[in-house]
Design a protein around this motif. Structure first.
Motif, PDB file in Angstrom:
ATOM      1  N   VAL A  29       0.845  -1.200   0.000  1.00 47.09           N
ATOM      2  CA  VAL A  29       0.000   0.000   0.000  1.00 47.09           C
ATOM      3  C   VAL A  29       0.879   1.248   0.000  1.00 47.09           C
ATOM      4  O   VAL A  29       0.667   2.173  -0.793  1.00 47.09           O
ATOM      5  N   HIS A  30       1.888   1.281   0.873  1.00 47.43           N
ATOM      6  CA  HIS A  30       2.794   2.431   0.929  1.00 47.43           C
ATOM      7  C   HIS A  30       3.542   2.612  -0.400  1.00 47.43           C
ATOM      8  O   HIS A  30       3.692   3.738  -0.885  1.00 47.43           O
ATOM      9  N   GLN A  31       3.982   1.506  -0.983  1.00 46.98           N
ATOM     10  CA  GLN A  31       4.676   1.577  -2.274  1.00 46.98           C
ATOM     11  C   GLN A  31       3.746   2.066  -3.379  1.00 46.98           C
ATOM     12  O   GLN A  31       4.151   2.869  -4.233  1.00 46.98           O
ATOM     13  N   ALA A  32       2.511   1.613  -3.356  1.00 50.62           N
ATOM     14  CA  ALA A  32       1.539   2.037  -4.370  1.00 50.62           C
ATOM     15  C   ALA A  32       1.261   3.535  -4.257  1.00 50.62           C
ATOM     16  O   ALA A  32       1.187   4.237  -5.271  1.00 50.62           O
ATOM     17  N   ILE A  33       1.126   4.031  -3.041  1.00 45.09           N
ATOM     18  CA  ILE A  33       0.897   5.465  -2.845  1.00 45.09           C
ATOM     19  C   ILE A  33       2.088   6.258  -3.351  1.00 45.09           C
ATOM     20  O   ILE A  33       1.927   7.281  -4.037  1.00 45.09           O
ATOM     21  N   GLU A  39       3.879   9.470 -10.208  1.00 43.00           N
ATOM     22  CA  GLU A  39       3.221   9.564 -11.512  1.00 43.00           C
ATOM     23  C   GLU A  39       2.214  10.712 -11.579  1.00 43.00           C
ATOM     24  O   GLU A  39       1.629  10.952 -12.621  1.00 43.00           O
ATOM     25  N   LYS A  40       2.019  11.382 -10.431  1.00 37.82           N
ATOM     26  CA  LYS A  40       1.041  12.455 -10.320  1.00 37.82           C
ATOM     27  C   LYS A  40      -0.341  11.985 -10.767  1.00 37.82           C
ATOM     28  O   LYS A  40      -1.096  12.705 -11.406  1.00 37.82           O
ATOM     29  N   ALA A  41      -0.648  10.740 -10.391  1.00 32.26           N
ATOM     30  CA  ALA A  41      -1.945  10.142 -10.706  1.00 32.26           C
ATOM     31  C   ALA A  41      -2.906  10.407  -9.551  1.00 32.26           C
ATOM     32  O   ALA A  41      -2.490  10.740  -8.442  1.00 32.26           O
ATOM     33  N   GLN A  42      -4.173  10.238  -9.831  1.00 35.34           N
ATOM     34  CA  GLN A  42      -5.184  10.435  -8.799  1.00 35.34           C
ATOM     35  C   GLN A  42      -5.029   9.369  -7.724  1.00 35.34           C
ATOM     36  O   GLN A  42      -4.904   8.183  -8.030  1.00 35.34           O
ATOM     37  N   ILE A  43      -5.046   9.797  -6.486  1.00 32.31           N
ATOM     38  CA  ILE A  43      -4.940   8.861  -5.371  1.00 32.31           C
ATOM     39  C   ILE A  43      -6.330   8.676  -4.784  1.00 32.31           C
ATOM     40  O   ILE A  43      -6.943   9.627  -4.307  1.00 32.31           O
ATOM     41  N   SER A  44      -6.804   7.451  -4.874  1.00 34.73           N
ATOM     42  CA  SER A  44      -8.114   7.091  -4.311  1.00 34.73           C
ATOM     43  C   SER A  44      -7.997   5.689  -3.726  1.00 34.73           C
ATOM     44  O   SER A  44      -7.019   4.983  -3.978  1.00 34.73           O
ATOM     45  N   VAL A  45      -8.994   5.310  -2.970  1.00 38.63           N
ATOM     46  CA  VAL A  45      -8.988   3.974  -2.380  1.00 38.63           C
ATOM     47  C   VAL A  45      -8.930   2.925  -3.481  1.00 38.63           C
ATOM     48  O   VAL A  45      -8.153   1.969  -3.411  1.00 38.63           O
ATOM     49  N   ALA A  46      -9.717   3.103  -4.521  1.00 37.59           N
ATOM     50  CA  ALA A  46      -9.742   2.128  -5.613  1.00 37.59           C
ATOM     51  C   ALA A  46      -8.395   2.052  -6.327  1.00 37.59           C
ATOM     52  O   ALA A  46      -7.910   0.958  -6.636  1.00 37.59           O
ATOM     53  N   ALA A  52      -1.776  -1.886  -5.256  1.00 38.25           N
ATOM     54  CA  ALA A  52      -1.179  -2.661  -4.163  1.00 38.25           C
ATOM     55  C   ALA A  52      -1.642  -4.121  -4.175  1.00 38.25           C
ATOM     56  O   ALA A  52      -1.149  -4.921  -3.388  1.00 38.25           O
ATOM     57  N   ASP A  53      -2.578  -4.440  -5.064  1.00 43.49           N
ATOM     58  CA  ASP A  53      -3.130  -5.788  -5.141  1.00 43.49           C
ATOM     59  C   ASP A  53      -3.730  -6.216  -3.803  1.00 43.49           C
ATOM     60  O   ASP A  53      -3.448  -7.293  -3.276  1.00 43.49           O
ATOM     61  N   VAL A  54      -4.534  -5.314  -3.236  1.00 42.04           N
ATOM     62  CA  VAL A  54      -5.290  -5.601  -2.014  1.00 42.04           C
ATOM     63  C   VAL A  54      -6.740  -5.213  -2.285  1.00 42.04           C
ATOM     64  O   VAL A  54      -7.038  -4.514  -3.246  1.00 42.04           O
ATOM     65  N   SER A  55      -7.620  -5.661  -1.427  1.00 39.43           N
ATOM     66  CA  SER A  55      -9.023  -5.302  -1.598  1.00 39.43           C
ATOM     67  C   SER A  55      -9.293  -3.928  -0.978  1.00 39.43           C
ATOM     68  O   SER A  55      -8.554  -3.473  -0.102  1.00 39.43           O
ATOM     69  N   ARG A  56     -10.337  -3.296  -1.446  1.00 41.31           N
ATOM     70  CA  ARG A  56     -10.732  -2.026  -0.838  1.00 41.31           C
ATOM     71  C   ARG A  56     -11.145  -2.252   0.608  1.00 41.31           C
ATOM     72  O   ARG A  56     -10.910  -1.403   1.469  1.00 41.31           O
ATOM     73  N   ASP A  61     -10.458  -1.650   6.506  1.00 44.58           N
ATOM     74  CA  ASP A  61     -10.388  -2.385   7.775  1.00 44.58           C
ATOM     75  C   ASP A  61      -9.049  -2.246   8.489  1.00 44.58           C
ATOM     76  O   ASP A  61      -8.999  -2.259   9.713  1.00 44.58           O
ATOM     77  N   ASN A  62      -7.960  -2.142   7.738  1.00 39.03           N
ATOM     78  CA  ASN A  62      -6.638  -2.055   8.355  1.00 39.03           C
ATOM     79  C   ASN A  62      -6.364  -0.598   8.725  1.00 39.03           C
ATOM     80  O   ASN A  62      -6.366   0.285   7.857  1.00 39.03           O
ATOM     81  N   VAL A  63      -6.102  -0.361   9.985  1.00 35.13           N
ATOM     82  CA  VAL A  63      -5.933   1.007  10.491  1.00 35.13           C
ATOM     83  C   VAL A  63      -4.761   1.715   9.816  1.00 35.13           C
ATOM     84  O   VAL A  63      -4.890   2.873   9.387  1.00 35.13           O
ATOM     85  N   GLU A  64      -3.627   1.039   9.697  1.00 28.12           N
ATOM     86  CA  GLU A  64      -2.445   1.675   9.112  1.00 28.12           C
ATOM     87  C   GLU A  64      -2.649   1.984   7.628  1.00 28.12           C
ATOM     88  O   GLU A  64      -2.295   3.068   7.148  1.00 28.12           O
ATOM     89  N   ALA A  65      -3.249   1.054   6.904  1.00 27.71           N
ATOM     90  CA  ALA A  65      -3.504   1.272   5.477  1.00 27.71           C
ATOM     91  C   ALA A  65      -4.497   2.412   5.272  1.00 27.71           C
ATOM     92  O   ALA A  65      -4.305   3.266   4.401  1.00 27.71           O
ATOM     93  N   ARG A  66      -5.556   2.424   6.081  1.00 25.97           N
ATOM     94  CA  ARG A  66      -6.566   3.484   5.970  1.00 25.97           C
ATOM     95  C   ARG A  66      -5.943   4.847   6.252  1.00 25.97           C
ATOM     96  O   ARG A  66      -6.199   5.824   5.542  1.00 25.97           O
ATOM     97  N   ALA A  67      -5.076   4.921   7.256  1.00 24.08           N
ATOM     98  CA  ALA A  67      -4.427   6.188   7.594  1.00 24.08           C
ATOM     99  C   ALA A  67      -3.497   6.637   6.474  1.00 24.08           C
ATOM    100  O   ALA A  67      -3.431   7.835   6.160  1.00 24.08           O
ATOM    101  N   ALA A  68      -2.797   5.702   5.851  1.00 30.59           N
ATOM    102  CA  ALA A  68      -1.883   6.052   4.760  1.00 30.59           C
ATOM    103  C   ALA A  68      -2.649   6.620   3.569  1.00 30.59           C
ATOM    104  O   ALA A  68      -2.248   7.637   2.981  1.00 30.59           O
ATOM    105  N   VAL A  69      -3.758   5.984   3.220  1.00 32.99           N
ATOM    106  CA  VAL A  69      -4.563   6.475   2.092  1.00 32.99           C
ATOM    107  C   VAL A  69      -5.178   7.830   2.433  1.00 32.99           C
ATOM    108  O   VAL A  69      -5.172   8.750   1.609  1.00 32.99           O
ATOM    109  N   ALA A  70      -5.665   7.979   3.648  1.00 27.55           N
ATOM    110  CA  ALA A  70      -6.263   9.253   4.061  1.00 27.55           C
ATOM    111  C   ALA A  70      -5.228  10.371   4.036  1.00 27.55           C
ATOM    112  O   ALA A  70      -5.510  11.469   3.560  1.00 27.55           O
ATOM    113  N   ALA A  71      -4.034  10.090   4.525  1.00 26.55           N
ATOM    114  CA  ALA A  71      -2.977  11.110   4.519  1.00 26.55           C
ATOM    115  C   ALA A  71      -2.599  11.479   3.093  1.00 26.55           C
ATOM    116  O   ALA A  71      -2.391  12.657   2.781  1.00 26.55           O
ATOM    117  N   ALA A  72      -2.528  10.492   2.219  1.00 24.32           N
ATOM    118  CA  ALA A  72      -2.156  10.764   0.822  1.00 24.32           C
ATOM    119  C   ALA A  72      -3.221  11.587   0.119  1.00 24.32           C
ATOM    120  O   ALA A  72      -2.901  12.528  -0.608  1.00 24.32           O
TER     121      ALA A  72
END
Length: 96
Positions: A29-33, A39-46, A52-56, A61-72
């Motif tokens: 997830v961190h690498q994908a962000i 790439e200056k691409a849109q950052i969204s959960v999807a 990252a090859d993970v499910s939405r 559900d994962n606190v650390e992943a959710r925080a990383a996406v929210a911060a990004a």
């Protein structure tokens, strides 16, 4: 009904394996962000989930992943706001 219990070593090793799998997913997830930012691409959960090859669901559900996406997404939103303010200031200055 068979209520056999799982031996403790098997349970412990299963928990360790699950923890490693989760940590690997969070690392992806961190690498994908980071890639999306480069790439200056849109950052969204999807988008992060696909990269990252993970499910939405994992991202929510994962606190650390959710925080990383929210911060990004917050960072990108603030950057866009700053750019728009600069563009407005530039237009205003050119109009005078």
């Amino acid at each position: 009904m068979n209520t056999a219990t799982i031996p403790e070593p098997r349970t412990a090793s299963a928990l360790v394996a699950r923890r490693r799998k989760t940590e690997a997913a969070v690392d992806r997830v961190h690498q994908a962000i980071a890639r999306l930012r480069r790439e200056k691409a849109q950052i969204s959960v999807a988008a992060v989930a696909r990269r990252a090859d993970v499910s939405r669901t994992f991202l929510y559900d994962n606190v650390e992943a959710r925080a990383a996406v929210a911060a990004a997404t917050t960072y990108v939103g603030e950057r866009r706001s700053g750019i728009l303010v600069e563009q407005d200031d530039e237009r205003e200055a050119n109009g005078r």
